[in-house]
Design an enzyme around this catalytic site. Structure first.
Site, PDB file in Angstrom:
ATOM      1  N   ASP A  37       0.784  -1.238   0.000  1.00  0.00           N
ATOM      2  CA  ASP A  37       0.000   0.000   0.000  1.00  0.00           C
ATOM      3  C   ASP A  37       0.819   1.294   0.000  1.00  0.00           C
ATOM      4  OD1 ASP A  37      -1.751  -2.021   0.590  1.00  0.00           O
ATOM      5  OD2 ASP A  37      -2.472  -1.166   2.459  1.00  0.00           O
TER       6      ASP A  37
ATOM      7  N   GLU B 222     -10.497  -1.445   4.289  1.00  0.00           N
ATOM      8  CA  GLU B 222      -9.144  -0.951   4.545  1.00  0.00           C
ATOM      9  C   GLU B 222      -8.949   0.419   3.896  1.00  0.00           C
ATOM     10  OE1 GLU B 222      -6.209  -4.638   5.031  1.00  0.00           O
ATOM     11  OE2 GLU B 222      -6.748  -4.330   2.936  1.00  0.00           O
TER      12      GLU B 222
END
Length: 474
Positions: free
Chosen positions: A21, A196
Site C-alpha cells: 500500500d 481498509e
C-alpha cells in the site's frame, strides 16, 4: 538496474524487495512524498516498514532510506501524513521547516492501535512520539489505516479509520488527543471482505459550483472480478458524521480491473491526486518479478461528474506528454471495418494510445496487444454493454490459479479511450476517465503489434495518437 524483465519504466517500483500500500502521501516544498508498506528483507510480505521515495513531478522518483521501522509496539502498518502548519501538535522544533506528522497503525499480535511520528527536516529523519499509541485498541481485530486531514469549518483534524467492515471517524485539536465522532458503513456498500485504507476528500462536481464529499474504502476480498478492489461513497460530511447520498445497496467501484488497490490522495495539495497499489492480494506474493515485487499505478487526478443521474468519481492520468518520444502515429480519422484488421507495430511496450469514437456500428471492437503466440485482448462489446480484458493467453499466467482471467466492466456508452501500457501493466481510461480498468500481465515475447478489429459493422475514430513513452529511470 531498473531494466529487469517486467519492470515498469514510468511507474514507481522499489529498487528491490516487497512493497504494497501507498502510505503517508504528502506534498511539501516542491516534493511529492510517497511512503509505502515495505519489507526490506524479502520479496514477499513480511514485517512492515515504511519505505520512502520523493518526486518533483510524480514521474521521476528518488528512493530514500526506510522512514519507519517496527518496534516494541509492533509493525508499521498503513497510515497518512500531514503538514502541521500551525504546530497544533507542539512537535515543531525547526525555524525553517513546518513539522511533518505521520499517523500510522502499530500492528502488534492481534492488537492494532494508532501512533504518530514526526519530522522537522522535510521527512528525511523521523522521531516516534513518546506517548504512542495515541488511540488504543477498543477491542476490534481490524482497526487500522488512519487517513487524517484538517477540516477547516469545524477547526479540527479528522481521522478516517478502517474498523472491520465500517469506517469510524475521530477528531482532534492537536493530532495527539483523539475523540470518537461517528461510524459509517455497516449497512452500506459492499461487504465481501475487510474494509481498509479509507480516505475522505471533498471534490467539485464538473461544470457546477457543487462540491461533494467522497469516502474511499478499499475492500479485500470482494471485488467484482475477484479479490482486491476500491469502492467509494458520495455524500456530505459536517465535521462529525458522513451521510451517503445513495441507497444502502448502491455499490460504486473506482476501478473494475484486478490490480488497483489501497488508493489514497496526497495531502497538502490544492489539486486532488491519488495513487494505488497495482496488484491483488489473490496473487501479489507470486507475481514473477525479480528482485522486487509490486508497482504503483500512474498518479491520477480526481473530480466528480453527473452521469445518468448518478455522481461518479472521474480519474484521469497525470500529463505524461513531457515523456513522449516523437509520436509514432497520428491519425485524424481511422475506420476499422470487419473485413480488414488494422495492425500497428510497437517498438516496445511503453505507449500511450488515445482515440475518440466518431461513429460506431460494430457490435464488438477489439484492441489487442498481439505477440506471435500470446495476446492481451481488450473487447468493447456494444451489445452486452461491457468492456472485457482477457489476459488468459497474455504470456506468463501459470504462477497463480487466480491470475488468468477475463475481467468485465459495464459500459453504457463509448466515446473515447486512453490506454497506458508499461511493460507489464495496462491502465484503461474510458469516456474521459468515467470508467477505468487496471490490469497486470507478464509478456514473454519481444515483438508486439497493436491490432484494431471490428465485428458486424465498422467503427470510426478521430484524433488517434500513439506515443512511445521514455523511461524515467536514470
Amino acid at each position: 538496474m531498473y531494466k529487469e524483465q517486467y519492470r515498469q519504466q514510468f511507474h514507481f517500483s522499489p529498487k528491490e524487495k516487497w512493497m504494497n500500500d501507498p502510505n503517508g502521501l504528502v506534498y511539501y516544498k516542491g516534493e511529492y512524498h510517497l511512503f509505502y508498506q515495505y519489507h526490506p528483507d524479502s520479496m514477499v510480505w513480511g514485517p512492515m516498514h515504511w519505505g520512502h521515495t520523493v518526486s518533483k513531478d510524480l514521474m521521476h522518483w528518488e528512493e530514500l532510506p526506510v522512514a519507519l521501522y517496527p518496534d516494541e509496539l509492533g509493525q508499521i502498518f498503513s497510515g497518512s501524513a500531514v503538514i502541521d502548519r500551525d504546530n497544533t501538535s507542539g512537535l515543531k522544533t525547526s525555524d525553517q521547516e513546518d513539522v511533518m506528522v505521520a499517523i500510522f497503525t502499530h500492528h502488534g499480535e492481534d492488537n492494532e492501535k494508532q501512533s504518530i511520528a514526526y519530522s522537522n527536516d522535510r521527512g528525511r529523519t523521523w522521531t516516534k512520539y513518546e506517548g504512542n499509541p495515541v488511540i488504543e485498541n477498543p477491542g476490534i481485530k481490524d482497526f487500522r489505516d488512519p487517513k487524517v486531514f484538517w477540516h477547516e469549518s469545524s477547526g479540527k483534524w479528522i481521522m478516517s479509520l478502517a474498523c472491520g467492515d465500517e469506517i469510524q471517524f475521530y477528531g482532534s485539536p492537536n493530532l495527539l488527543e483523539w475523540t470518537f465522532l461517528s461510524a459509517f458503513g455497516k449497512e452500506y456498500g459492499a461487504h465481501g471482505g475487510v474494509w481498509e485504507c479509507p480516505d475522505l476528500i471533498q471534490l467539485e462536481v464538473e461544470e457546477t459550483e457543487e462540491k461533494k464529499w467522497v469516502l474511499i474504502v478499499s475492500i479485500n476480498p470482494g471485488g467484482p472480478n475477484g479479490g482486491s478492489v476500491v469502492q467509494y461513497f458520495i455524500g456530505d460530511f459536517n465535521g462529525e458524521t458522513f451521510t451517503c447520498d445513495d441507497d444502502k445497496e448502491t455499490i460504486k467501484w473506482a476501478d473494475y480491473g484486478r490490480d488497483f488497490y489501497a488508493a489514497v490522495t496526497w495531502s497538502n495539495l490544492s489539486e486532488p491526486i491519488w495513487i494505488g497499489w497495482m496488484s491483488n492480494w489473490q496473487y501479489a506474493n507470486q507475481v514473477p518479478t525479480d528482485p522486487y515485487r509490486s508497482v504503483m499505478s500512474i498518479p491520477r487526478k480526481l473530480k466528480l461528474r453527473r452521469e445518468n443521474e448518478q455522481v461518479k468519481l472521474i480519474q484521469t492520468p497525470i500529463d505524461l506528454s513531457s515523456l513522449y518520444k516523437e509520436p509514432t502515429l497520428v491519425d485524424e480519422h481511422l475506420t476499422v471495418v470487419p473485413t480488414k484488421t488494422k495492425q500497428m507495430n510497437l517498438n516496445e511496450l511503453q505507449v500511450l494510445v488515445q482515440a475518440k469514437v466518431e461513429e460506431n456500428q460494430a457490435s464488438l471492437f477489439t484492441l489487442t496487444l498481439n505477440g506471435e503466440k500470446e495476446r492481451l485482448h481488450i473487447e468493447f462489446d456494444r451489445v452486452k454493454q461491457e468492456v472485457r480484458v482477457d489476459r488468459t493467453d497474455s504470456g506468463n499466467v501459470a504462477f497463480s490459479e487466480h491470475f488468468p482471467s477475463i475481467d468485465r466492466m459495464p459500459l453504457s456508452f463509448f466515446k473515447d479511450f486512453t490506454l497506458i501500457v508499461d511493460q507489464s501493466s495496462i491502465e484503461l481510461f474510458i469516456n474521459d476517465g468515467s470508467s477505468v480498468m487496471t490490469e497486470l500481465f507478464y509478456p514473454l515475447e519481444q515483438t508486439y503489434t497493436l491490432e484494431w478489429k471490428a465485428m458486424d459493422g465498422e467503427i470510426t475514430f478521430s484524433n488517434v495518437t500513439i506515443n512511445e513513452i521514455k523511461s524515467t529511470w536514470k
